[in-house]
Design a protein around this motif. Structure first.
Motif, mmCIF file in Angstrom:
data_model
loop_
_atom_site.group_PDB
_atom_site.id
_atom_site.type_symbol
_atom_site.label_atom_id
_atom_site.label_comp_id
_atom_site.label_asym_id
_atom_site.label_seq_id
_atom_site.Cartn_x
_atom_site.Cartn_y
_atom_site.Cartn_z
ATOM 1 N N ASN A 89 37.660 48.483 51.143
ATOM 2 C CA ASN A 89 36.431 47.983 51.102
ATOM 3 C C ASN A 89 36.268 47.200 52.221
ATOM 4 O OD1 ASN A 89 35.699 49.210 48.661
ATOM 5 N ND2 ASN A 89 37.068 47.858 47.417
ATOM 6 N N THR A 90 35.031 47.191 52.933
ATOM 7 C CA THR A 90 34.746 46.159 53.916
ATOM 8 C C THR A 90 33.780 44.979 53.337
ATOM 9 O OG1 THR A 90 33.091 47.639 54.608
ATOM 10 C CG2 THR A 90 34.974 47.991 55.712
ATOM 11 N N VAL A 91 33.357 45.282 52.086
ATOM 12 C CA VAL A 91 32.499 44.094 51.811
ATOM 13 C C VAL A 91 33.265 43.724 50.359
ATOM 14 C CG1 VAL A 91 30.319 43.374 50.942
ATOM 15 C CG2 VAL A 91 30.392 45.006 52.702
ATOM 16 N N THR A 92 33.533 42.408 50.146
ATOM 17 C CA THR A 92 34.195 41.872 48.822
ATOM 18 C C THR A 92 32.998 40.812 48.363
ATOM 19 O OG1 THR A 92 35.508 40.514 50.352
ATOM 20 C CG2 THR A 92 36.339 42.673 49.474
ATOM 21 N N GLU A 93 33.796 39.975 47.740
ATOM 22 C CA GLU A 93 33.239 38.564 47.011
ATOM 23 C C GLU A 93 33.944 37.589 47.098
ATOM 24 O OE1 GLU A 93 30.864 37.540 42.887
ATOM 25 O OE2 GLU A 93 31.714 39.537 43.163
ATOM 26 N N LEU A 94 33.485 36.346 47.434
ATOM 27 C CA LEU A 94 34.057 35.302 47.434
ATOM 28 C C LEU A 94 33.091 34.191 46.908
ATOM 29 C CD1 LEU A 94 36.526 33.511 47.987
ATOM 30 C CD2 LEU A 94 35.695 33.519 50.360
ATOM 31 N N LYS A 95 33.532 33.464 45.983
ATOM 32 C CA LYS A 95 32.679 32.088 45.218
ATOM 33 C C LYS A 95 31.266 32.773 44.861
ATOM 34 C CE LYS A 95 33.660 27.956 46.020
ATOM 35 N NZ LYS A 95 34.071 26.642 46.734
ATOM 36 N N GLY A 96 31.349 33.936 44.608
ATOM 37 C CA GLY A 96 29.966 34.889 44.107
ATOM 38 C C GLY A 96 29.060 35.104 45.244
#
Length: 323
Positions: A89-96
């Motif tokens: 995945n090239t797009v993830t999530e960090l602190k929402g």
């Protein structure tokens, strides 16, 4: 680039566990920019850029930006390369918030006061290549900062802003005629993916040669010549914004047209596109002054530079006045 969300070392280390890019050695917040949170990451392998997308509450737009970079990379265009996670995945999530890691590009940004005609020619040529390479790109994204969206910005933010009544009246008195003279989507003008923020701080140089183009976070579909008008506003005026350096604008336009010559119709509409792009950045910078939290690590940019540019373009009648 800027910093709105502050991260701790432990948060970054935990986030990097998704990737195979080495262990964290150091991280540095990047103050430059106006929209997203950015950090330089140094790992045991190499240097990267971590971006948190602050103004995107969903993940729908962000893959468009990363896929543009991946597409351009297939043409050896000097844009950053999105780094995939271990699960690809090239797009993830960090602190929402949507988050990406991209490769670090080497080179230096140019101060607008020190730009020369050779650099403008090369930057224009690189924009022409970018437009040509993106023509086969199939994904689309609406320009959420189009000239017709600016009325909503004015109604929602600028009308009640801490500016003088005379400025507000001047803005709306100029905006409405620009909208009335703007070409329809059906006009015979080249259309495709544009960068929409092709400023000197988003272009890196090694000596006079372009070594990198970054920050595709405003990229969208629109008239290609509109992207060129944005660049003329960004690259070719004095610091106050009221004097056009025709050596620079002529060089930029010549470099661009070496790759993609403009049609006569694009030239005819060019003064209107210059007015519209100046208005767009005037309003967005006024918006930034009104809405940016004092806690954010960000250097807000002077909106009045673009008010002066806007007034300048109102006196221009033809394309040749920029050459």
């Amino acid at each position: 680039m800027a910093v709105f969300t502050f991260l701790t070392e432990s948060e970054i280390i935990a986030f990097l566990d998704q990737y195979d890019i080495g262990e964290l050695v150091s991280f540095t917040a990047i103050k430059e920019g106006i929209q997203n949170t950015n950090y330089i990451l140094m790992t045991t392998k190499r240097k990267y850029i971590l971006t948190l997308y602050e103004n995107y509450n969903c993940f729908e737009d962000v893959p468009f930006f990363t896929d543009i970079m991946k597409h351009l990379h297939t043409y050896n265009f000097p844009s950053p390369q999105p780094i995939p996670t271990k699960s690809h995945n090239t797009v993830t999530e960090l602190k929402g918030k949507p988050a990406t890691i991209i490769s670090f590009l080497h080179g230096k940004q140019k101060n607008t006061l020190n730009i020369n005609s050779t650099q403008c020619f090369n930057a224009g040529q690189m924009m022409g290549k970018m437009h040509a390479y993106l023509l086969p790109f199939k994904q689309t994204r609406k320009n959420t900062l189009s000239i017709f969206q600016l009325t909503q910005w004015y109604d929602k933010w600028i009308q009640n802003a801490r500016n003088t009544l005379s400025l507000k009246k001047e803005i709306i008195d100029i905006l409405l005629p620009i909208q009335n003279n703007w070409p329809a989507q059906s006009a015979l003008l080249a259309h495709g993916v544009i960068h929409a923020d092709y400023f000197p701080d988003n272009v890196f140089f090694t000596d006079d040669d372009v070594s990198g183009v970054i920050d595709f976070n405003f990229a969208c579909n629109d008239f290609l010549v509109y992207d060129l008008a944005i660049a003329i506003n960004a690259w070719c005026f004095n610091d106050k914004g009221d004097v056009l350096n025709k050596d620079l604008s002529s060089s930029f336009l010549s470099g661009y047209q070496k790759i993609r010559p403009l049609s006569q119709k694009e030239k005819d509409f060019f003064p209107i596109f210059c007015q519209g792009s100046a208005m767009r950045f005037l309003l967005s910078r006024l918006y930034d002054f009104e809405t940016t939290s004092e806690k954010a690590l960000i250097a807000c940019k002077d909106p009045y530079q673009f008010l002066h540019r806007l007034r300048f373009h109102l006196d221009i009648q033809k394309f040749s006045d920029y050459c």
